[in-house]
Design an enzyme around this catalytic site. Structure first.
Site, PDB file in Angstrom:
ATOM      1  N   SER A   1       0.863  -1.176   0.000  1.00 56.40           N
ATOM      2  CA  SER A   1       0.000   0.000   0.000  1.00 56.40           C
ATOM      3  C   SER A   1       0.905   1.234   0.000  1.00 56.40           C
ATOM      4  O   SER A   1       2.093   1.140   0.351  1.00 56.40           O
ATOM      5  CB  SER A   1      -0.871   0.005   1.261  1.00 56.40           C
ATOM      6  OG  SER A   1      -1.491   1.256   1.474  1.00 56.40           O
TER       7      SER A   1
ATOM      8  N   TYR B   1      -1.549  -0.431  10.637  1.00 59.55           N
ATOM      9  CA  TYR B   1      -1.697  -0.778   9.222  1.00 59.55           C
ATOM     10  C   TYR B   1      -0.407  -0.462   8.477  1.00 59.55           C
ATOM     11  O   TYR B   1       0.069  -1.264   7.668  1.00 59.55           O
ATOM     12  CB  TYR B   1      -2.874  -0.016   8.611  1.00 59.55           C
ATOM     13  CG  TYR B   1      -3.166  -0.374   7.165  1.00 59.55           C
ATOM     14  CD1 TYR B   1      -3.662  -1.632   6.834  1.00 59.55           C
ATOM     15  CD2 TYR B   1      -2.957   0.541   6.143  1.00 59.55           C
ATOM     16  CE1 TYR B   1      -3.934  -1.972   5.522  1.00 59.55           C
ATOM     17  CE2 TYR B   1      -3.232   0.218   4.824  1.00 59.55           C
ATOM     18  CZ  TYR B   1      -3.717  -1.035   4.519  1.00 59.55           C
ATOM     19  OH  TYR B   1      -3.974  -1.362   3.208  1.00 59.55           O
TER      20      TYR B   1
END
Length: 240
Positions: free
Chosen positions: A132, A145
């Site tokens: 990501s 995350y």
């Protein structure tokens, strides 16, 4: 028949879009997810659907070996399964940290370990790992995350280095804000509301899972000698 493509987290979002992309291109598929009924509902030919939790390496490996008995060795493994549980580090439940680390990191490592030895022997194969933009830069309320996606970026690069002499490619895909259901995993309604307000204010989020699927297909279809090591893909309006 073309080579076998294995996709984790294939029941929705990026995974579902990539399943359609590679199915339409004529590849036999092994589709893995926790909700197998959603996979079967796709109705694809030359496709095996299995209920697999990627944190369970034994079940993961068994599913891949069974598919390989039917369609031949895995030529492309797409480690796409993941969760995004946004939260403030000071107050977020550590169980959410562990869930992200288990699925986002250990799931990817499990998948790679299952296929690496055989790809090395054949001197051929491609592994695509989904990280990501949060795997290369920090975002507020993304601490755990980010930790999981930074890990994917790092372990993917180490694997690329270790496999390069055997002509096996490892590719990292780093999406920004994309129109998927990933945000729904987050348990804080305040964070979800703020995130959605940011999307509306900036106009970000026009990229679709199909855009990402086409990108993955493009890098895979390049000659084996060409390894596009990393792609960051985000809405043109996303400035972060």
């Amino acid at each position: 028949m073309k080579s076998l493509v294995v996709i984790t987290g294939a029941s929705s979002g990026f995974g579902k879009a990539m399943a359609k992309e590679f199915h339409d291109a004529g590849h036999p598929l092994l589709l893995l997810a926790r909700h197998v009924e959603k996979l079967e509902a796709l109705g694809f030919s030359d496709t095996i659907c299995q209920k697999v939790d990627v944190t369970d390496q034994d079940t993961f490996q068994k599913a891949i070996r069974q598919a390989e008995e039917v369609y031949g060795k895995t030529d492309l493994l797409i480690n796409n399964a993941g969760v995004m549980l946004l939260g403030n580090l000071e107050i977020q439940d550590p169980k959410e940290w562990q869930q992200m680390l288990d699925i986002n990191v250990m799931g990817v490592m499990n998948g790679m370990q299952i296929v690496m030895e055989d790809m090395k022997k054949r001197q051929h194969g491609t592994i695509v790992n989904f990280s990501s933009l949060a795997g290369v830069k920090p975002f507020v309320n993304h601490a755990a995350y980010c930790a999981s996606k930074y890990a994917v970026s790092g372990l993917s690069e180490v694997a690329r280095m270790e496999l390069s002499a055997n002509d096996v490619r490892v590719i990292r895909i780093l999406p920004g804000a994309v129109n998927t259901n990933l945000l729904s995993h987050t348990t804080s309604n305040t964070i979800k509301d703020d995130y959605n307000a940011w999307l509306k204010e900036t106009g970000v989020g026009r990229i679709t899972p199909e855009d990402v699927a086409k990108t993955v297909h493009f890098v895979y279809d390049m000659p084996q000698a060409v390894n596009i090591r990393e792609i960051q893909i985000a809405d043109t309006k996303q400035d972060a």
